[in-house]
Design a protein around this motif. Structure first.
Motif, PDB file in Angstrom:
ATOM      1  N   LYS A 227     120.787 -30.868 -78.017  1.00 56.38           N
ATOM      2  CA  LYS A 227     121.525 -29.729 -77.466  1.00 56.38           C
ATOM      3  C   LYS A 227     121.873 -28.724 -78.567  1.00 56.38           C
ATOM      4  CE  LYS A 227     122.986 -29.392 -73.727  1.00 56.38           C
ATOM      5  NZ  LYS A 227     122.508 -28.705 -72.491  1.00 56.38           N
ATOM      6  N   GLU A 228     122.281 -29.213 -79.727  1.00 59.93           N
ATOM      7  CA  GLU A 228     122.692 -28.329 -80.821  1.00 59.93           C
ATOM      8  C   GLU A 228     121.513 -27.575 -81.424  1.00 59.93           C
ATOM      9  OE1 GLU A 228     124.662 -30.992 -83.475  1.00 59.93           O
ATOM     10  OE2 GLU A 228     126.600 -30.862 -82.435  1.00 59.93           O
ATOM     11  N   LYS A 229     120.368 -28.235 -81.525  1.00 63.72           N
ATOM     12  CA  LYS A 229     119.238 -27.618 -82.221  1.00 63.72           C
ATOM     13  C   LYS A 229     118.298 -26.837 -81.304  1.00 63.72           C
ATOM     14  CE  LYS A 229     119.104 -30.593 -86.279  1.00 63.72           C
ATOM     15  NZ  LYS A 229     118.231 -31.374 -87.195  1.00 63.72           N
ATOM     16  N   THR A 230     118.285 -27.179 -80.018  1.00 63.48           N
ATOM     17  CA  THR A 230     117.349 -26.489 -79.114  1.00 63.48           C
ATOM     18  C   THR A 230     118.047 -25.824 -77.927  1.00 63.48           C
ATOM     19  OG1 THR A 230     116.928 -28.377 -77.627  1.00 63.48           O
ATOM     20  CG2 THR A 230     115.630 -28.265 -79.658  1.00 63.48           C
ATOM     21  N   GLY A 231     119.268 -26.238 -77.646  1.00 68.36           N
ATOM     22  CA  GLY A 231     119.963 -25.727 -76.479  1.00 68.36           C
ATOM     23  C   GLY A 231     119.475 -26.335 -75.171  1.00 68.36           C
ATOM     24  N   LYS A 232     118.617 -27.342 -75.249  1.00 71.15           N
ATOM     25  CA  LYS A 232     118.017 -27.943 -74.054  1.00 71.15           C
ATOM     26  C   LYS A 232     118.676 -29.283 -73.715  1.00 71.15           C
ATOM     27  CE  LYS A 232     114.913 -24.632 -74.162  1.00 71.15           C
ATOM     28  NZ  LYS A 232     114.937 -23.516 -73.186  1.00 71.15           N
ATOM     29  N   ASN A 233     118.507 -29.684 -72.469  1.00 75.37           N
ATOM     30  CA  ASN A 233     119.001 -30.990 -72.040  1.00 75.37           C
ATOM     31  C   ASN A 233     118.128 -32.096 -72.618  1.00 75.37           C
ATOM     32  OD1 ASN A 233     121.039 -29.854 -70.539  1.00 75.37           O
ATOM     33  ND2 ASN A 233     120.021 -30.110 -68.560  1.00 75.37           N
ATOM     34  N   PHE A 234     118.766 -33.172 -72.994  1.00 73.00           N
ATOM     35  CA  PHE A 234     118.030 -34.311 -73.541  1.00 73.00           C
ATOM     36  C   PHE A 234     117.315 -35.082 -72.424  1.00 73.00           C
ATOM     37  CE2 PHE A 234     118.009 -38.721 -75.476  1.00 73.00           C
ATOM     38  CZ  PHE A 234     117.058 -38.429 -76.439  1.00 73.00           C
ATOM     39  N   MET A 235     118.008 -35.248 -71.286  1.00 74.86           N
ATOM     40  CA  MET A 235     117.448 -36.051 -70.200  1.00 74.86           C
ATOM     41  C   MET A 235     117.473 -35.281 -68.889  1.00 74.86           C
ATOM     42  SD  MET A 235     118.601 -39.829 -68.737  1.00 74.86           S
ATOM     43  CE  MET A 235     119.925 -39.243 -67.680  1.00 74.86           C
ATOM     44  N   GLY A 236     116.486 -35.545 -68.054  1.00 73.99           N
ATOM     45  CA  GLY A 236     116.471 -35.050 -66.689  1.00 73.99           C
ATOM     46  C   GLY A 236     116.167 -36.196 -65.748  1.00 73.99           C
ATOM     47  N   VAL A 237     116.837 -36.217 -64.596  1.00 78.71           N
ATOM     48  CA  VAL A 237     116.560 -37.230 -63.585  1.00 78.71           C
ATOM     49  C   VAL A 237     117.027 -36.685 -62.238  1.00 78.71           C
ATOM     50  CG1 VAL A 237     118.778 -38.439 -63.886  1.00 78.71           C
ATOM     51  CG2 VAL A 237     116.804 -39.671 -62.950  1.00 78.71           C
ATOM     52  N   ALA A 238     116.285 -36.982 -61.203  1.00 81.88           N
ATOM     53  CA  ALA A 238     116.656 -36.553 -59.859  1.00 81.88           C
ATOM     54  C   ALA A 238     117.787 -37.440 -59.360  1.00 81.88           C
ATOM     55  CB  ALA A 238     115.453 -36.639 -58.925  1.00 81.88           C
ATOM     56  N   ARG A 239     118.984 -36.850 -59.281  1.00 84.05           N
ATOM     57  CA  ARG A 239     120.154 -37.608 -58.831  1.00 84.05           C
ATOM     58  C   ARG A 239     120.602 -37.183 -57.436  1.00 84.05           C
ATOM     59  NH1 ARG A 239     125.951 -38.235 -61.976  1.00 84.05           N
ATOM     60  NH2 ARG A 239     126.282 -36.175 -61.040  1.00 84.05           N
ATOM     61  N   SER A 240     120.209 -35.981 -57.021  1.00 85.01           N
ATOM     62  CA  SER A 240     120.616 -35.442 -55.733  1.00 85.01           C
ATOM     63  C   SER A 240     119.465 -35.550 -54.733  1.00 85.01           C
ATOM     64  CB  SER A 240     121.028 -33.974 -55.877  1.00 85.01           C
ATOM     65  OG  SER A 240     121.350 -33.400 -54.637  1.00 85.01           O
ATOM     66  N   GLY A 241     119.689 -36.257 -53.630  1.00 87.84           N
ATOM     67  CA  GLY A 241     118.660 -36.390 -52.609  1.00 87.84           C
ATOM     68  C   GLY A 241     117.495 -37.265 -53.013  1.00 87.84           C
ATOM     69  N   ASP A 242     117.684 -38.099 -53.994  1.00 82.20           N
ATOM     70  CA  ASP A 242     116.615 -38.971 -54.476  1.00 82.20           C
ATOM     71  C   ASP A 242     117.252 -40.193 -55.120  1.00 82.20           C
ATOM     72  OD1 ASP A 242     113.406 -38.409 -55.104  1.00 82.20           O
ATOM     73  OD2 ASP A 242     114.326 -39.921 -56.390  1.00 82.20           O
ATOM     74  N   GLN A 243     116.517 -41.286 -55.172  1.00 81.16           N
ATOM     75  CA  GLN A 243     117.061 -42.533 -55.709  1.00 81.16           C
ATOM     76  C   GLN A 243     116.726 -42.775 -57.178  1.00 81.16           C
ATOM     77  OE1 GLN A 243     116.222 -45.893 -53.151  1.00 81.16           O
ATOM     78  NE2 GLN A 243     116.698 -44.728 -51.312  1.00 81.16           N
ATOM     79  N   LEU A 244     116.063 -41.851 -57.835  1.00 82.36           N
ATOM     80  CA  LEU A 244     115.707 -42.083 -59.237  1.00 82.36           C
ATOM     81  C   LEU A 244     116.942 -42.273 -60.113  1.00 82.36           C
ATOM     82  CD1 LEU A 244     112.605 -39.786 -59.772  1.00 82.36           C
ATOM     83  CD2 LEU A 244     112.750 -42.222 -60.327  1.00 82.36           C
ATOM     84  N   GLY A 245     118.000 -41.533 -59.827  1.00 83.17           N
ATOM     85  CA  GLY A 245     119.227 -41.718 -60.600  1.00 83.17           C
ATOM     86  C   GLY A 245     119.776 -43.125 -60.444  1.00 83.17           C
TER      87      GLY A 245
END
Length: 464
Positions: A227-245
């Motif tokens: 986050k500090e060096k790129t401003g980007k999220n480290f992780m992504g996962v579908a948590r809304s409307g999906d069971q991957l979370g």
């Protein structure tokens, strides 16, 4: 085309129809789908001659979509990409090359969302297909009703070597000490990496490969650095409307030595120190802004492919899609082990032979020859789809290891994958689990209350 592998089949909608109700047999083969009736059925199937098999026709029920317009009659599985194209080419190949002239005809209803409803209706109406694909997580419900032929003896007839199946795939086909299917793959959650972002954050080794975190503290430290060096999220996962979370929660729970159920599968077990640790960790990742907790499947994927997420948790089924379309250096990797023991959510596709109201050993044998062919071509399926081969020999082969990305996550299939609990009432248990975790994420329940009520509801579901 996106396949929603994570939804639960509502198999409870099938009336309780035992195989013994299908007693009007047209041959000496028993139509009993139980292990007790298997010997006579196996004998009749084994006795089928080449002459009897000539020109046999069987029906196939599957999902994976319909791409007959693009694949046509092609039998070239070496160039297919994706589930639909690969299974269509494999079916074409069997139809064109089997020595008996057996013809496999796919039934309608290729959409995953409606597949099990259609299959349930076919069983209830006494018109099941000759071959049906089935998730391992759904198989027990059908096998426990006597709706599937046991395959222990059938495998011997056509020399299907199930000793070559990886543990997760072998688990997927069994119920109460008997096999009821032939495995086709293991599909599991993976870490999909934007290597360019990892390099920008300095989270790479001397060879330029991403260095995956090995503890929860390392994960949080890496996420902060990203986050500090790129401003980007480290992780992504579908948590809304999906069971991957929720699958991430399951994986972390099992990594810490916990589980969804107790040892004898008679009660829920998520209200544990391991459950609390897993849920608290995930909540911290979202609270610190290292992941967006409101993303749907499509939003999480778009964020990753758009260069805004360093690591996306998604399945094996997108490996080739990302490999060929990502506008950055892409790498698939095993899901990170953060709590000691490698473990990740997994399920399997399996091939079953439904019990028929009028048992015809010739059709049963033709169905057996087809699923034997598919098991023999498991490597083609794995290379064409991104799914993990169900066979140890394939995962250890030079051809598989040399294929793009496959060696990066072969260990998921060999040792890391943790199959969904193999119980008949898994759909109800899964619903209770998902409701519990989502009550914390979206409805304001505290982690302790969510886990406590969830465990009670899981136990109640087990006793239904």
């Amino acid at each position: 085309m996106r396949k929603i592998h994570r939804r639960i089949a509502l198999t409870a909608a099938i009336p309780v129809i035992t195989a013994l109700a299908f007693s009007g047999c047209s041959s000496s083969a028993s139509s009993d789908g139980s292990a007790a009736g298997a010997d006579s059925t196996d004998a009749a199937i084994s006795a089928v001659t080449d002459a009897q098999l000539q020109g046999a026709s069987i029906s196939l029920a599957r999902f994976f979509g319909d791409c007959s317009d693009t694949v046509g009659d092609s039998t070239n599985v070496s160039t297919t990409v994706g589930e639909c194209a690969t299974i269509t080419a494999l079916t074409n190949k069997f139809n064109a090359e089997n020595k008996w002239g057996i013809k496999v005809t796919r039934l309608g209803g290729a959409s995953w969302d409606s597949y099990y409803d259609t299959l349930n209706s076919a069983f209830a109406g006494g018109t099941p297909p000759d071959v049906a694909i089935m998730h391992g997580s759904s198989l027990v419900d059908y096998a426990s009703r006597g709706l599937l032929l046991p395959t222990d003896g059938l495998a011997k007839i056509t020399d299907i070597d199930l000793s070559d199946a990886v543990p997760a795939a072998k688990t997927a086909i069994g119920y109460d000490g008997t096999d009821y299917a032939v495995p086709f793959d293991v599909h599991a959650a993976l870490a999909h990496l934007n290597v360019d972002l990892w390099k920008q954050a300095g989270l790479i080794d001397a060879a330029g490969n991403p260095v995956m975190p090995t503890t929860a503290d390392e994960f949080l430290a890496d996420a902060k650095t990203m986050k500090e060096k790129t401003g980007k999220n480290f992780m992504g996962v579908a948590r809304s409307g999906d069971q991957l979370g929720v699958h991430v929660f399951e994986s972390l729970l099992q990594q810490g030595g916990g589980d969804i159920l107790n040892a004898d599968a008679t009660a829920g077990a998520i209200d544990s120190p391991q459950g609390t640790t897993a849920l608290d960790f995930m909540n911290k990742v979202f609270a610190e802004g290292y992941a967006d907790g409101n993303q749907t499947y499509d939003a999480a994927q778009q964020s990753f492919l758009g260069g805004d997420t360093a690591m996306l948790v998604n399945g094996t089924w997108v490996v080739d899609q990302y490999r060929t379309t990502a506008p950055f250096t892409y790498k698939a990797a095993n899901f990170p082990t953060l709590f000691g023991t490698p473990a990740v959510w997994a399920d399997s596709h399996t091939w079953t032979i439904p019990v028929q109201p009028q048992a015809d050993p010739v059709k049963y044998r033709a169905a057996l020859e087809f699923i034997t062919f598919l098991y023999a071509h498991d490597q083609d399926w794995a290379l064409g789809t991104g799914h993990i081969s169900a066979r140890t020999s394939v995962l250890n082969s030079d051809t598989y290891k040399a294929a793009p990305q496959r060696a990066n996550y072969a260990d998921t299939g060999l040792t890391i994958a943790r199959p969904i609990p193999h119980i008949a009432n898994w759909p109800a248990v899964s619903k209770a689990l998902v409701n519990a975790i989502e009550s914390n994420w979206f409805q304001g329940s505290s982690p302790s209350d969510a886990l406590k009520s969830g465990q009670a509801n899981i136990t109640s579901a087990l006793n239904q």
